[in-house]
Design a protein around this motif. Structure first.
Motif, short mmCIF file in Angstrom:
data_model
loop_
_atom_site.label_atom_id
_atom_site.label_comp_id
_atom_site.label_asym_id
_atom_site.label_seq_id
_atom_site.Cartn_x
_atom_site.Cartn_y
_atom_site.Cartn_z
N LEU A 20 31.78 43.34 -2.11
CA LEU A 20 32.57 44.39 -1.49
C LEU A 20 31.70 45.62 -1.25
O LEU A 20 30.81 45.92 -2.04
CB LEU A 20 33.74 44.78 -2.39
N SER A 21 31.98 46.30 -0.16
CA SER A 21 31.28 47.54 0.17
C SER A 21 32.28 48.65 0.36
O SER A 21 33.41 48.42 0.79
CB SER A 21 30.46 47.37 1.46
N CYS A 22 31.84 49.85 0.06
CA CYS A 22 32.66 51.04 0.26
C CYS A 22 31.76 52.09 0.90
O CYS A 22 30.86 52.62 0.26
CB CYS A 22 33.21 51.53 -1.07
N ALA A 23 32.02 52.36 2.17
CA ALA A 23 31.21 53.30 2.93
C ALA A 23 31.86 54.67 2.93
O ALA A 23 33.05 54.79 3.22
CB ALA A 23 31.03 52.80 4.36
N ALA A 24 31.08 55.68 2.60
CA ALA A 24 31.58 57.05 2.52
C ALA A 24 31.07 57.89 3.69
O ALA A 24 29.95 57.69 4.16
CB ALA A 24 31.14 57.68 1.21
N SER A 55 23.32 56.40 -10.72
CA SER A 55 23.34 55.02 -11.20
C SER A 55 22.86 54.84 -12.64
O SER A 55 22.63 53.70 -13.07
CB SER A 55 22.51 54.09 -10.29
N ASP A 56 22.71 55.92 -13.39
CA ASP A 56 22.19 55.76 -14.74
C ASP A 56 23.28 55.44 -15.76
O ASP A 56 22.97 55.06 -16.90
CB ASP A 56 21.39 56.99 -15.18
N THR A 57 24.53 55.57 -15.36
CA THR A 57 25.65 55.24 -16.25
C THR A 57 26.63 54.36 -15.48
O THR A 57 27.06 54.72 -14.39
CB THR A 57 26.36 56.50 -16.75
N ARG A 72 25.02 51.23 -6.04
CA ARG A 72 25.17 52.17 -4.94
C ARG A 72 23.83 52.39 -4.25
O ARG A 72 22.77 52.24 -4.87
CB ARG A 72 25.74 53.50 -5.42
N ASN A 73 23.92 52.77 -2.99
CA ASN A 73 22.75 53.14 -2.20
C ASN A 73 23.06 54.51 -1.61
O ASN A 73 23.80 54.62 -0.62
CB ASN A 73 22.48 52.11 -1.11
N ALA A 75 21.22 56.52 0.01
CA ALA A 75 20.68 56.71 1.36
C ALA A 75 21.63 56.16 2.41
O ALA A 75 21.63 56.63 3.55
CB ALA A 75 19.33 56.03 1.47
N LYS A 76 22.45 55.18 2.02
CA LYS A 76 23.42 54.58 2.95
C LYS A 76 24.84 55.04 2.70
O LYS A 76 25.78 54.55 3.34
CB LYS A 76 23.34 53.06 2.87
N ASN A 77 25.01 55.95 1.73
CA ASN A 77 26.36 56.46 1.40
C ASN A 77 27.33 55.31 1.12
O ASN A 77 28.48 55.32 1.59
CB ASN A 77 26.92 57.33 2.52
N THR A 78 26.88 54.34 0.37
CA THR A 78 27.67 53.15 0.13
C THR A 78 27.62 52.74 -1.34
O THR A 78 26.56 52.79 -1.97
CB THR A 78 27.17 51.97 0.99
N VAL A 79 28.77 52.33 -1.86
CA VAL A 79 28.85 51.75 -3.20
C VAL A 79 29.31 50.31 -3.04
O VAL A 79 30.11 50.00 -2.15
CB VAL A 79 29.79 52.56 -4.12
N TYR A 80 28.79 49.44 -3.89
CA TYR A 80 29.04 48.01 -3.78
C TYR A 80 29.69 47.47 -5.05
O TYR A 80 29.55 48.03 -6.13
CB TYR A 80 27.73 47.26 -3.56
#
Length: 123
Positions: A20-24, A55-57, A72-73, A75-80
């Motif tokens: 699943l992806s979530c684009a912000a 992403s450290d927690t 999450r990335n 740079a792409k404003n996306t969480v997976y």
């Protein structure tokens, strides 16, 4: 105001995987912790996973620990949400949201909910 759009859901067989992806858009994604929740018909929305802004927690619900992975990335404003070894009980509408304050596993701690993406796991 950040807007979130989930994608990647579908109908799959038990034991398989989905990503699943979530684009912000429209906000400061890289300054925000994020969470995934799910809601099955007739049930309350339940916590799945959460990730801090760098992403450290990371937290998982016991029901998905060892099977799901949040990432999450910035740079792409996306969480997976990588979902492996899917089970019929994982069937639900999956939502992402922005964490604001409070307990990470409570839906009231989040805002800017997306519209959700449906995941259906057949046995």
């Amino acid at each position: 105001q950040m807007q979130l759009v989930e994608s990647g859901g579908g109908l799959v067989q038990a034991g398989t995987s989905l990503l699943l992806s979530c684009a912000a858009s429209g906000g400061t994604f890289n300054r925000s912790a994020m969470g995934w929740f799910r809601q099955a018909p007739g049930k309350e929305r339940e916590f799945v996973a959460a990730i801090s802004r760098n992403s450290d927690t990371i937290y998982y619900a016991d029901s998905v620990k060892g099977r799901f992975a949040i990432s999450r990335n910035n740079a792409k404003n996306t969480v997976y949400l990588q979902m492996n070894s899917l089970k019929p009980e994982d069937t639900a509408n999956y939502y992402c949201a922005v964490f604001r304050q409070g307990d990470y596993d409570r839906s009231r701690s989040y805002e800017n909910w997306g519209q959700g993406t449906q995941v259906t796991v057949s046995s």
